[in-house]
Enzyme design. Structure first.
Site, PDB file in Angstrom:
ATOM      1  N   THR A   1      74.244   9.582  29.373  1.00  0.00           N
ATOM      2  CA  THR A   1      72.762   9.780  29.284  1.00  0.00           C
ATOM      3  C   THR A   1      71.899   8.801  30.254  1.00  0.00           C
ATOM      4  O   THR A   1      71.043   8.719  30.414  1.00  0.00           O
ATOM      5  CB  THR A   1      72.413   8.976  27.886  1.00  0.00           C
ATOM      6  OG1 THR A   1      72.875   7.630  27.507  1.00  0.00           O
ATOM      7  CG2 THR A   1      72.819   9.807  26.587  1.00  0.00           C
ATOM      8  N   CYS A   2      72.934   8.204  31.051  1.00  0.00           N
ATOM      9  CA  CYS A   2      72.382   7.416  32.292  1.00  0.00           C
ATOM     10  C   CYS A   2      71.861   8.178  33.413  1.00  0.00           C
ATOM     11  O   CYS A   2      72.542   8.844  34.035  1.00  0.00           O
ATOM     12  CB  CYS A   2      73.218   6.314  32.705  1.00  0.00           C
ATOM     13  SG  CYS A   2      73.087   5.385  34.149  1.00  0.00           S
TER      14      CYS A   2
END
Length: 106
Positions: free
Chosen positions: A8-9
């Site tokens: 999700t980064c």
């Protein structure tokens, strides 16, 4: 080539897009191998700990006094990311210089 980070980064996604042959390993789901974590800490020291993260801000003062390796093992999202491993070489973070260095190794 392995990219240790979070799926999700945004920064990890940029690295994965620039390095399509690399495998992204989500440290929150799969953890970080002890040997890689130790090698990264020996190379980068306290810079391995992301003190700007939401996870860091959620820790109390006592928890923040823990050793960086202990903190990262307990809270993998505290690791600065991405951590890129290619053979014995390690790279921390993602910017134009690191991208050039990593691509030169391909």
């Amino acid at each position: 080539m392995l990219i240790y980070g979070l799926k999700t980064c945004d920064t990890c996604r940029k690295a994965k897009k620039a390095l399509p042959q690399a495998q992204l390993i989500d440290v929150r789901e799969e953890g970080l191998p002890e040997a890689v974590l130790t090698q990264a800490y020996e190379r980068f020291g306290a810079a391995l700990l992301n003190t700007r993260s939401t996870t860091w801000r959620g820790l109390d003062d006592d928890a923040r006094e823990e050793e960086p390796l202990t903190l990262i093992k307990a809270h993998p999202a505290l690791m600065k990311r991405p951590l890129i491993a290619k053979g014995d070489a390690l790279f921390l973070g993602w910017n134009n210089d690191i991208e050039d260095e990593v691509k030169a190794m391909l």
